[in-house]
Design an enzyme around this catalytic site. Structure first.
Site, short mmCIF file in Angstrom:
data_model
loop_
_atom_site.label_atom_id
_atom_site.label_comp_id
_atom_site.label_asym_id
_atom_site.label_seq_id
_atom_site.Cartn_x
_atom_site.Cartn_y
_atom_site.Cartn_z
N HIS A 369 0.61 -1.09 0.17
CA HIS A 369 -0.06 -0.04 0.16
C HIS A 369 0.84 1.49 0.28
O HIS A 369 0.89 2.46 -0.64
CB HIS A 369 -0.75 -0.32 0.89
CG HIS A 369 -2.31 0.37 1.08
ND1 HIS A 369 -2.55 1.31 -0.43
CD2 HIS A 369 -3.40 0.46 1.48
CE1 HIS A 369 -4.22 1.79 -0.30
NE2 HIS A 369 -4.44 0.61 0.69
N TYR A 480 -13.43 3.92 10.04
CA TYR A 480 -12.90 4.20 8.93
C TYR A 480 -13.48 4.16 7.72
O TYR A 480 -13.48 3.15 7.24
CB TYR A 480 -11.39 4.26 8.95
CG TYR A 480 -10.84 4.79 7.64
CD1 TYR A 480 -9.90 5.53 7.52
CD2 TYR A 480 -10.52 4.07 6.85
CE1 TYR A 480 -8.97 6.02 7.07
CE2 TYR A 480 -9.58 4.05 5.67
CZ TYR A 480 -8.62 5.99 5.90
OH TYR A 480 -8.25 5.83 4.46
N SER A 482 -12.04 5.13 2.99
CA SER A 482 -11.34 5.60 2.33
C SER A 482 -12.47 6.48 1.36
O SER A 482 -13.39 5.88 0.68
CB SER A 482 -10.23 4.64 2.18
OG SER A 482 -9.37 5.22 1.20
N THR A 493 -5.53 10.16 0.05
CA THR A 493 -6.56 9.78 0.10
C THR A 493 -7.40 11.02 1.23
O THR A 493 -6.53 11.83 1.94
CB THR A 493 -6.90 8.22 1.27
OG1 THR A 493 -5.83 8.63 1.76
CG2 THR A 493 -6.56 7.10 -0.47
#
Length: 646
Positions: A369, A480, A482, A493
């Site tokens: 990532h 959360y 994104s 993001t």
């Protein structure tokens, strides 16, 4: 200048110049997957810079977002710290804005956010890496044939990308009007920023940042002391294949830069598959699953031996890793675990992405990532799905002696063997604790939510809040979701926080059962409006999470007095994301998955297809993943019951 330059700055600058200057002679035209009217990075120089919100606005959004998570005492405490931040953080805001004006080629958050990933010393497995499963190939599910097609497609994708022939990424709100050749021809005629303004105002089409594509191929995260680095050699022509933990390479581009035929690729894969031996007793690949400090030390010792240095260089510089697994999954949860972490041996977790194939032909992309988010990866993913339908492989004359395959070998010291065995034990202990549960509801999908005129994403997020409320005895938790800011230069993001006052109020009302259906539907509409507003704020760079994160990084850099809010326990609590959620809006997706971001949390990947709702939920020991999934199923059905009455 910013202290946090892009890790891959040199690579990006070179790549930008190359694509913008139409280097269309690197690859022959026959190697292209696409041949675009507009060069790949046509809009890149004119994209707007990610805006920095005012400190006052971010503080107000912060207080609104945290209120449903806190009791009155906690809220009063954090409110006082927010008030102080508007004074204590004034010089930080001034400095952040000033630096941003001097760095118009990037965004204020790109450097710190990339650093956040690269400085993390924990293992990338489960902590950062995720996967997306591809739908079955209707032409063939033979793993080698399917892999041969995908290798060909990815090679041609890369050729189009590097020669600037890949279509620019554009978010089309009115595709009938803007996703056309006439739009492209007009954009090509317009000068400078006028092309961007015309695209925005007349076509409602929003070009997206494509810098992350520079690290899609031939890219690897390299473990280093304190902070990892990203490397990329786009000149490398080979792919790396791993079978039973044994690594092999072969060129997919010929010396004239044309792409190897699918039959020749298949021939190479067959030779690798048939010639691969048993698992190595001490697999080097497991080291990529170690914590980054352990892997840093082990890699430094590995490359002191010339053979190992050459082997690792081949792996690092390969287009990507192709994993041919020997076992197939018999359930959806087994598939998720196989694609998310597998046995840890038939992988190289540092690569930008890995294509994983099981014996039954099922395939997924596993990705690291730090280099980027979903924009570049999903573009490739969709291309693999669509192009597989029209790409054929039909090997007639198998000549294994003609296959040009090289084996990647390693030489190990006693100390390295001990480290490998230690990492293996830690890996199996850690991954064994991950639990997976999936759900599918076929009574509603995108079409249904269009009819009831509600945001499908908002409804699922409301259901997630209801599910947690049910299993926790009436509690809320930081959540959360994104949102991409790729409409801005070097955007990454922003956080959407789906736990709101509206979702809490609606949850309580539905579970109390005291209000009428029309009243409950009005509360659901309020949730949908609020969620849509939060998403819009996030994608337009008007959220608060990245802004406050940037200020905290700057405070640490400058030293002196750090605003108290950044070290406060309540602030840490509201950023302890018990529920990490993400949706993948693509019909090419079979299933996607990722681990929770905190040990006592849930990882919730969901998809809203045309005719159904799907979710893939993960949790560690200590959390009952089935209990949550059952509660989520019940919550979705309760909301659908209300909407059915409408």
């Amino acid at each position: 200048m910013l202290k946090y330059p892009l890790t891959q700055t040199v690579n990006i600058i070179f790549w930008n110049r190359k694509c913008l200057s139409h280097f269309s002679n690197i690859f022959p035209h026959s190697a292209y997957l696409e041949k675009s009217t507009l060069p790949t990075l046509y809009f890149q120089p004119y994209l707007p810079q990610l805006p920095i919100p005012t400190l006052q606005n971010s503080c107000q959004l912060y207080l609104t977002a945290v209120k449903p998570l806190l009791n009155s005492e906690q809220y009063s405490h954090i409110s006082s710290l927010v008030d102080k931040l508007q004074t204590e953080g004034r010089h930080l805001q001034y400095e952040l804005v000033a630096r941003n004006k001097l760095n118009k080629q990037t965004s204020y958050i790109t450097g710190p956010w990339t650093d956040r990933y690269l400085r993390d010393r924990s293992s990338v497995v489960l902590t950062h890496n995720a996967f997306i499963g591809l739908k079955p190939d209707l032409q063939t599910m033979d793993p080698l044939k399917r892999a041969a097609k995908m290798i060909s497609i990815t090679a041609r994708f890369k050729a189009s990308l590097l020669d600037g022939q890949l279509k620019p990424m554009i978010y089309h709100t009115q595709p009938i009007k803007s996703d056309t050749e006439s739009y492209a021809r007009l954009m090509k005629l317009l000068p400078g920023r006028l092309k961007i303004y015309t695209s925005y105002l007349y076509y409602k089409a929003y070009p997206l940042d494509m810098v992350q594509f520079s690290n899609l191929f031939n890219s690897t995260r390299i473990p280093m002391p304190e902070k990892d680095i990203l490397t990329c050699n786009t000149n490398a022509r080979h792919i790396c294949v791993v079978v039973n933990g044994n690594f092999y390479t072969f060129d997919v581009f010929l010396p004239d830069k044309s792409v190897l035929s699918t039959d020749e690729i298949y021939n190479n894969l067959l030779k690798i598959k048939q010639g691969s031996g048993d698992y190595p007793k001490h697999p080097v690949s497991i080291l990529t699953a170690a914590d980054r400090d352990t892997w840093t030390s082990a890699r430094a010792e590995l490359v002191q031996i010339e053979l190992n240095a050459k082997s690792i260089k081949l792996i690092d510089e390969s287009l990507y890793i192709l994993c041919l697994d020997s076992q197939e999954s018999v359930s959806a949860s087994e598939y998720t675990k196989a694609m998310l972490h597998g046995d840890g041996i038939n992988r190289w977790f540092d690569k930008s992405f890995q294509l994983i194939f099981q014996p039954n032909g099922h395939c997924s992309i596993h990705f690291e990532h730090s280099w980027g988010d979903g924009v570049a990866l999903l573009r490739l993913f969709n291309a693999l799905y669509e192009q597989s339908k029209i790409t054929s492989v039909d090997p007639q004359n198998i000549q294994l002696n003609d296959a040009k395959v090289n084996e990647v070998k390693f030489e190990l010291t006693d100390n390295l063997i001990q480290t490998i065995e230690k990492v293996k034990t830690e890996f199996y202990t850690r991954t064994k604790g991950l639990k997976v549960q999936e759900l599918q509801i076929i009574r509603a999908g995108k079409h249904y939510f269009k009819k009831v005129e509600l945001s499908s994403d908002a409804v699922i997020q409301l259901a997630i809040q209801m599910a947690y409320f049910l299993i926790s005895g009436g509690k809320t938790a930081a959540t959360y979701e994104s949102a991409s800011t790729s409409a801005f230069k070097h955007g990454r993001t922003e956080t959407v926080r789906p736990c709101t006052f509206e979702t809490l109020q609606c949850t309580k009302a539905i579970l109390n059962g005291k209000l009428s259906t029309p009243q409950l539907l009005e509360l659901m509409k309020a949730c949908s409006r609020k969620h849509s507003t939060l998403v819009k704020q996030a994608v337009m760079g008007k959220g608060f999470d990245r802004h406050l994160f940037g200020l905290s990084c700057l405070a640490n850099e400058l030293g002196g007095t750090i605003p108290k809010i950044f070290t406060d326990e309540v602030h840490k609590y509201i950023n302890h994301f018990t529920m990490s959620t993400s949706t993948l809006d693509s019909e090419a997706v079979l299933v996607g998955g990722f681990a929770p971001v905190v040990h006592d949390g849930y990882g919730i990947g969901y998809g809203i297809r045309e005719d159904r709702i799907e979710a893939n939920v993960t949790a560690y020991e200590g959390r009952e993943v089935k209990q949550f999934t059952d509660a989520l199923t019940n919550s979705i059905n309760m909301l659908l019951d209300l909407l059915d009455e409408k």
